[in-house]
Design a protein around this motif. Structure first.
Motif, PDB file in Angstrom:
ATOM      1  N   ASP A 351      -6.709 -25.860  15.606  1.00 53.29           N
ATOM      2  CA  ASP A 351      -8.054 -26.258  16.010  1.00 53.29           C
ATOM      3  C   ASP A 351      -8.145 -26.145  17.532  1.00 53.29           C
ATOM      4  O   ASP A 351      -7.413 -26.822  18.253  1.00 53.29           O
ATOM      5  CB  ASP A 351      -8.326 -27.702  15.562  1.00 53.29           C
ATOM      6  N   PRO A 352      -9.058 -25.298  18.062  1.00 50.12           N
ATOM      7  CA  PRO A 352      -9.131 -25.124  19.520  1.00 50.12           C
ATOM      8  C   PRO A 352      -9.376 -26.429  20.272  1.00 50.12           C
ATOM      9  O   PRO A 352      -8.812 -26.627  21.356  1.00 50.12           O
ATOM     10  CB  PRO A 352     -10.313 -24.151  19.692  1.00 50.12           C
ATOM     11  N   LEU A 353     -10.210 -27.321  19.723  1.00 48.14           N
ATOM     12  CA  LEU A 353     -10.491 -28.575  20.424  1.00 48.14           C
ATOM     13  C   LEU A 353      -9.245 -29.455  20.489  1.00 48.14           C
ATOM     14  O   LEU A 353      -8.946 -30.056  21.529  1.00 48.14           O
ATOM     15  CB  LEU A 353     -11.630 -29.324  19.732  1.00 48.14           C
ATOM     16  N   VAL A 354      -8.500 -29.528  19.394  1.00 50.40           N
ATOM     17  CA  VAL A 354      -7.245 -30.284  19.381  1.00 50.40           C
ATOM     18  C   VAL A 354      -6.279 -29.703  20.408  1.00 50.40           C
ATOM     19  O   VAL A 354      -5.635 -30.436  21.172  1.00 50.40           O
ATOM     20  CB  VAL A 354      -6.620 -30.270  17.972  1.00 50.40           C
ATOM     21  N   LEU A 355      -6.169 -28.394  20.438  1.00 50.57           N
ATOM     22  CA  LEU A 355      -5.252 -27.736  21.376  1.00 50.57           C
ATOM     23  C   LEU A 355      -5.645 -28.004  22.829  1.00 50.57           C
ATOM     24  O   LEU A 355      -4.789 -28.331  23.660  1.00 50.57           O
ATOM     25  CB  LEU A 355      -5.247 -26.227  21.103  1.00 50.57           C
ATOM     26  N   VAL A 356      -6.928 -27.883  23.138  1.00 56.09           N
ATOM     27  CA  VAL A 356      -7.387 -28.059  24.528  1.00 56.09           C
ATOM     28  C   VAL A 356      -7.174 -29.492  24.990  1.00 56.09           C
ATOM     29  O   VAL A 356      -6.597 -29.742  26.065  1.00 56.09           O
ATOM     30  CB  VAL A 356      -8.871 -27.663  24.645  1.00 56.09           C
ATOM     31  N   GLN A 357      -7.632 -30.455  24.193  1.00 53.04           N
ATOM     32  CA  GLN A 357      -7.530 -31.853  24.612  1.00 53.04           C
ATOM     33  C   GLN A 357      -6.071 -32.299  24.715  1.00 53.04           C
ATOM     34  O   GLN A 357      -5.683 -32.978  25.670  1.00 53.04           O
ATOM     35  CB  GLN A 357      -8.299 -32.746  23.639  1.00 53.04           C
ATOM     36  N   SER A 358      -5.270 -31.904  23.747  1.00 56.11           N
ATOM     37  CA  SER A 358      -3.857 -32.312  23.752  1.00 56.11           C
ATOM     38  C   SER A 358      -3.093 -31.626  24.883  1.00 56.11           C
ATOM     39  O   SER A 358      -2.278 -32.258  25.569  1.00 56.11           O
ATOM     40  CB  SER A 358      -3.218 -31.987  22.403  1.00 56.11           C
ATOM     41  N   ALA A 359      -3.343 -30.332  25.076  1.00 54.21           N
ATOM     42  CA  ALA A 359      -2.636 -29.595  26.122  1.00 54.21           C
ATOM     43  C   ALA A 359      -2.952 -30.168  27.497  1.00 54.21           C
ATOM     44  O   ALA A 359      -2.068 -30.309  28.350  1.00 54.21           O
ATOM     45  CB  ALA A 359      -3.005 -28.117  26.068  1.00 54.21           C
ATOM     46  N   TYR A 360      -4.211 -30.523  27.723  1.00 56.09           N
ATOM     47  CA  TYR A 360      -4.576 -31.067  29.037  1.00 56.09           C
ATOM     48  C   TYR A 360      -3.890 -32.411  29.284  1.00 56.09           C
ATOM     49  O   TYR A 360      -3.406 -32.681  30.389  1.00 56.09           O
ATOM     50  CB  TYR A 360      -6.090 -31.229  29.128  1.00 56.09           C
ATOM     51  N   ALA A 361      -3.821 -33.231  28.256  1.00 60.83           N
ATOM     52  CA  ALA A 361      -3.143 -34.528  28.404  1.00 60.83           C
ATOM     53  C   ALA A 361      -1.650 -34.333  28.676  1.00 60.83           C
ATOM     54  O   ALA A 361      -1.072 -34.981  29.556  1.00 60.83           O
ATOM     55  CB  ALA A 361      -3.356 -35.378  27.155  1.00 60.83           C
ATOM     56  N   LEU A 362      -1.021 -33.432  27.931  1.00 60.25           N
ATOM     57  CA  LEU A 362       0.411 -33.196  28.132  1.00 60.25           C
ATOM     58  C   LEU A 362       0.674 -32.601  29.521  1.00 60.25           C
ATOM     59  O   LEU A 362       1.644 -32.965  30.194  1.00 60.25           O
ATOM     60  CB  LEU A 362       0.943 -32.265  27.043  1.00 60.25           C
TER      61      LEU A 362
END
Length: 522
Positions: A351-362
Motif C-alpha cells: 500500500d503506497p500510503l502505508v509505505l510513505v508514512q512508515s518510511a518517513y517515520a523510520l
C-alpha cells in the motif's frame, strides 16, 4: 464468537440463537442476516452488502429480502414499527442498534474460533463506499485532436480515482444515451453517488480543463477545479491533472466520510470509524489535531490490531507532533513510532500510503537512509504520481547529506500539483536544501512561500530567519526569529538538532549558526 444482547445469545460457532437459554428456531439465511447486523453493530449495512454476504450475490427479489428482514426482527422480538433493535436507515440500509456484548473469543482448549468478523468488516467497508463514475469529457470546440485528448484524460482520471481508498470507481462503460448527462441511468448495477464530469476548451494551442464532482441525488456541485496547459504538452498535462485530482479528491472523500459521523451525531463504533475520524484530525495539521488523531488511531487499533493504515498513520502522527511541537516537547516516544511503522510494513507493504508514512517515520527516528529509500521507491513504483513519496524521500536525502539529489526529488514533487500542505512542506525542504547548498536567494524565495502557506509551523519561521540571515538582512531575520520564539520560547541554538533532522554535522552547524546570527540565543 458469541454475542449477548437483551435476553438473547447468538453463537457463531454453533449457529444458534437462544433466548434465556431456549433455542429460537431460525432459517440459515435469517441467522446469517442477524449475525451480519450484530457483528457490524452501529454500522449501516446496505442492501448490496446483505446480498453480497448473505445471498452470495444471487438474484433476490425485494419481497424475499423484506421477508427475511421481518423474520430476523421477529426472531429477536422486534418489528418494523418499533425497530427497537433492527433499524431501517432511509435509503441506506439496516443498522443493529442494540448493545451486543462479546461473550466468548476462544474455545475451552484455547483455540480461537473461526470468525467472519474480518471478512464482514472488509466487505461492508468496501460496499458502503460512495460510487463514483467518470463521465466522458465535453469537447467544447469539437476539435478532433482534443477529442483524443479528452478520451485519454478520462482514462487517466479513472486511474487516479481508483487509487482513492475511500470510494468505489465504476469500472464498466457508462450506458447513457447522452454521454454528457449525469442524470442518465446505469443499466448494469447501482447508480453512482457522484459523477466526475467536465469539459476541455482549445484556443490557439492553449487548453483549459474544467472538472467538477456532482452529487447525483441533488445535482449539487461538491468540488471543482480548472487546469491550464498547451496541446503540445498533452501527456505532461494529463499527468499534472491526474496528480492534482487524486490529491484533492482523496482528501475530499476521506473528509466527507469522517464528517458524516460528526454531522449525523453517529458515535464511532468500528475500527474504521475511529480511523476516519483520526485522519480528519491529521488533516488539520495542528498540534492539538495530531494529539486527538493519535487517541482515535489507538482506539481503532484496539478494535482491529491488524490495521496497517492505522499503524502507519500513528507513526506519521509522532513525526509531525515532533515537527509541530517545537523543542520544548521534542522528546517523543520514538520506540512507539518505530514499532507502529514496522508493524504497518509487516502487515501490508503493498500500500503506497502505508509505505510513505512508515518510511518517513523510520527515516526520521532511525536515520537509515538506504532502508528508508527502498520503501519510498517501492511506493513510487506502485504509484508514480505520488507527490508525498517524492518530497518526503527528498527530505530524507537532504537530512542524510545527499542534498542535491534530495532537492531534485522535492522539485519533481512540486510539479505534480500537490495540495496546500504538501506544497508548504515542499517549500520548507526547498529552502533548507538551498541554505545547505549556499543558494541563499532561492532559499529565501522558498521560505517566503512556505510562510505564506503555513505561517503557524515553526519550520517556516526558522528557514525564513536563516535565509534572511545568510543574505545579511539582519532586521528581517530578527523579526522571523521573534515569531519563532513566540511559538517555541524554549528554543535556543544548542537544541536545534533535537528539532531539525540534519544528520551531517556541517549542515547542522550551518543552519544553527544562521539562526544564532538572526538572534536565536546560543
Amino acid at each position: 464468537m458469541k454475542y449477548s444482547f437483551e435476553d438473547f445469545e447468538i453463537d457463531g460457532q454453533t449457529r444458534e440463537l437462544t433466548k434465556s437459554g431456549a433455542a429460537v428456531p431460525v432459517t440459515a439465511q435469517t441467522f446469517d442476516l442477524l449475525w451480519l447486523l450484530i457483528e457490524n453493530r452501529g454500522m449501516v449495512v446496505s442492501r448490496e452488502a446483505m446480498l453480497e454476504i448473505v445471498w452470495k450475490k444471487a438474484h433476490v427479489s425485494t419481497s424475499t429480502l423484506y421477508s427475511q428482514i421481518n423474520a430476523a426482527r421477529s426472531a429477536i422480538g422486534d418489528d418494523g414499527r418499533s425497530q427497537r433493535l433492527v433499524q431501517t436507515v432511509s435509503k441506506r440500509g439496516l443498522r443493529f442498534a442494540g448493545s451486543a456484548v462479546t461473550l466468548q473469543e476462544t474455545a475451552a482448549d484455547g483455540v480461537e474460533f473461526p470468525t467472519q468478523r474480518r471478512y464482514n468488516r472488509a466487505a461492508i467497508s468496501s460496499l458502503m463506499k460512495p460510487r463514483v463514475a467518470v463521465l466522458s469529457l465535453s469537447n467544447v470546440g469539437k476539435d478532433d485532436q482534443v477529442s483524443h485528448f479528452c478520451d485519454g484524460l478520462r482514462d487517466v482520471l479513472i486511474g487516479a480515482l481508483s487509487r482513492i481508498r475511500s470510494i468505489n470507481v465504476l469500472s464498466s462503460e457508462d450506458r447513457r444515451s447522452d454521454s454528457s448527462s449525469s442524470s442518465s441511468t446505469y443499466l448494469d448495477g447501482p447508480a453512482p453517488d457522484f459523477f466526475l464530469e467536465g469539459s476541455v476548451q482549445h484556443l490557439h494551442g492553449d487548453l483549459r480543463i474544467a472538472l467538477r464532482v456532482v452529487d447525483s441525488a441533488t445535482g449539487i456541485c461538491m468540488w471543482a477545479n480548472r487546469f491550464n496547459g498547451t496541446i503540445d504538452r498533452g501527456f505532461v498535462l494529463q499527468d499534472e491533472v491526474e496528480s492534482s485530482v487524486h490529491g484533492a479528491l482523496d482528501i475530499f472523500f476521506e473528509t466527507k466520510a469522517a464528517s458524516h459521523l460528526i454531522l449525523t451525531r453517529t458515535p464511532p463504533a468500528t475500527a474504521d470509524d475511529y480511523y476516519k475520524l483520526g485522519m480528519l484530525e491529521v488533516r488539520r495539521d495542528t498540534k492539538e489535531g495530531m494529539r486527538r488523531a493519535l487517541t482515535l488511531l489507538k482506539r481503532s487499533l484496539q478494535l482491529d490490531p491488524d490495521n496497517a493504515l492505522a499503524h502507519s498513520a500513528a507513526a506519521w502522527c509522532y513525526v509531525w507532533l515532533k515537527l509541530l511541537r517545537g523543542v520544548e516537547e521534542a522528546d517523543l516516544e520514538q520506540t512507539s513510532a518505530i514499532e507502529h511503522a514496522r508493524t504497518a510494513l509487516q502487515l501490508n507493504s503493498d500500500d503506497p500510503l502505508v509505505l510513505v508514512q512508515s518510511a518517513y517515520a523510520l527515516g526520521h527516528f532511525e536515520g537509515d537512509l538506504s532502508a528508508t529509500l527502498e520503501h519510498f521507491d517501492r511506493a513510487l513504483a506502485l504509484d508514480p504520481m505520488n507527490a508525498s513519496a517524492l518530497f518526503l524521500s527528498g527530505a530524507q536525502m537532504i537530512s542524510a547529506g545527499a542534498t542535491a539529489r534530495g532537492l531534485q526529488r522535492v522539485s519533481d514533487a512540486a510539479r505534480l500539483n500537490p495540495n496546500k500542505t504538501q506544497l508548504a512542506n515542499i517549500k520548507i525542504l526547498g529552502s533548507l536544501g538551498n541554505i545547505i547548498l549556499g543558494h541563499h536567494q532561492e532559499a529565501y524565495v522558498d521560505a517566503r512561500e512556505a510562510y505564506r502557506l503555513m505561517p503557524r509551523a515553526p519550520q517556516t519561521s526558522a528557514v525564513l530567519a536563516a535565509s534572511h540571515s545568510l543574505q545579511g538582512n539582519i532586521r528581517e531575520a530578527g523579526m522571523a526569529i521573534k515569531i519563532l520564539r513566540d511559538r517555541s520560547p524554549d528554543l535556543h541554538g544548542s537544541r536545534v538538532s533535537q528539532w531539525v533532522n540534519l544528520q551531517r554535522s556541517d549542515d547542522m552547524d550551518l543552519f544553527r549558526e544562521a539562526l544564532i546570527a538572526a538572534g536565536l540565543p546560543r
